[in-house]
Design a protein around this motif. Sequence first.
Motif, short mmCIF file in Angstrom:
data_model
loop_
_atom_site.label_atom_id
_atom_site.label_comp_id
_atom_site.label_asym_id
_atom_site.label_seq_id
_atom_site.Cartn_x
_atom_site.Cartn_y
_atom_site.Cartn_z
N LYS A 75 -43.63 -63.46 130.38
CA LYS A 75 -42.29 -63.25 131.27
C LYS A 75 -41.61 -64.65 131.51
O LYS A 75 -40.58 -65.05 131.01
CB LYS A 75 -42.36 -62.36 132.27
N HIS A 99 -33.12 -62.04 133.51
CA HIS A 99 -34.71 -62.02 133.54
C HIS A 99 -35.32 -61.72 134.66
O HIS A 99 -36.41 -60.78 134.75
CB HIS A 99 -35.06 -63.54 133.07
N ARG A 101 -34.04 -59.73 137.06
CA ARG A 101 -33.93 -58.28 137.46
C ARG A 101 -34.66 -57.49 136.45
O ARG A 101 -35.11 -56.46 136.73
CB ARG A 101 -32.22 -58.11 137.31
N ASP A 102 -34.63 -57.75 135.02
CA ASP A 102 -35.03 -56.80 134.12
C ASP A 102 -36.38 -57.28 133.72
O ASP A 102 -37.30 -56.18 133.50
CB ASP A 102 -34.22 -56.83 132.60
N ASP A 103 -36.94 -58.33 133.60
CA ASP A 103 -38.26 -58.65 133.21
C ASP A 103 -39.22 -58.75 134.34
O ASP A 103 -40.17 -58.27 134.58
CB ASP A 103 -38.51 -59.98 132.55
N PHE A 104 -38.99 -59.14 135.74
CA PHE A 104 -39.65 -59.36 136.88
C PHE A 104 -39.34 -58.12 137.84
O PHE A 104 -40.05 -58.31 138.95
CB PHE A 104 -39.22 -60.62 137.38
N ALA A 105 -38.37 -57.37 137.58
CA ALA A 105 -37.96 -56.24 138.32
C ALA A 105 -37.76 -56.59 139.88
O ALA A 105 -38.13 -56.10 140.79
CB ALA A 105 -39.05 -55.22 138.51
N ILE A 106 -37.05 -57.75 140.13
CA ILE A 106 -36.48 -58.37 141.32
C ILE A 106 -34.86 -57.92 141.50
O ILE A 106 -34.19 -58.57 140.83
CB ILE A 106 -36.57 -59.78 141.31
N PRO A 107 -34.78 -57.18 142.27
CA PRO A 107 -33.21 -56.40 142.44
C PRO A 107 -32.35 -57.51 143.05
O PRO A 107 -30.97 -57.05 142.33
CB PRO A 107 -33.47 -55.07 143.32
N SER A 186 -35.78 -58.19 148.45
CA SER A 186 -36.49 -56.85 148.12
C SER A 186 -36.50 -55.94 149.14
O SER A 186 -36.68 -56.32 150.46
CB SER A 186 -37.89 -57.09 147.38
N GLU A 188 -38.79 -53.73 149.49
CA GLU A 188 -40.06 -53.67 149.91
C GLU A 188 -40.75 -54.59 150.94
O GLU A 188 -40.79 -55.86 150.48
CB GLU A 188 -40.97 -53.45 148.51
N ARG A 191 -43.35 -56.90 149.12
CA ARG A 191 -43.06 -57.42 147.68
C ARG A 191 -43.29 -58.98 147.76
O ARG A 191 -43.99 -59.72 147.14
CB ARG A 191 -41.64 -57.40 147.40
#
Length: 217
Positions: A75, A99, A101-107, A186, A188, A191
């Motif tokens: 990634k 990247h 948001r979509d690749d690392f799932a960091i909103p 995040s 979470e 996270r």
Amino acid sequence: MKSEEIARYLQDNPQFFEEHADLVSRIVIPHPHGGRTISITERQMLSLRDKNKLLEGKMDELLQFGEENDSISEKMHRLAVAMIAASTFQAVLHILNFHLRDDFAIPHVALRLWNRPENIDELPEFANVSEELQVFAETLGQPYCGSTAGFETSSWFGDAASHLRSQALIAMRNGGGTIGMIALGSEEAQRFYVGMGTLYLERLGEMASAALARVLR
């Protein structure tokens, strides 16, 4: 004799077991997982079996970490290639947000730069940042990970700010001086936590700094 003295004697005199080989087969000890007794040989086999299970667990854990690191490295490589290809400030921002948001799932991703070049419009990325936060960024030896409480960076996330439970703050530097900061948020709490590894966050900061410094030059 005390048990420690017996253990030390047996360690120092391994020939004891050769001289009394029949004794080993006649000695029984309590089963580690039950009330019955077993021979020393059986106890040794059980001990080796438990150690083997422990080693298998550690091996599985190492393999999992290796797979996760390989995935993150891929990634990071994709992000680096995209950053190199970006030729404008807006392109760098888009690539960074996409990247992460979509690749690392960091909103939630926010970025601030201290100085706005004359040829760049007034954008949120150049909004005023307190001197206190700039000094904090300057002193960061590595990215900060932890709670959002007490940080003005929470306001960078707009309406989502009240829902965030953890954040990572990454200082961006160019030529040794701090030029800005990236904030990752995040919902979470775990996270981004205190004490987590920050190697990839540091690399992210270095890549973003180089790309932004290039397009803003």
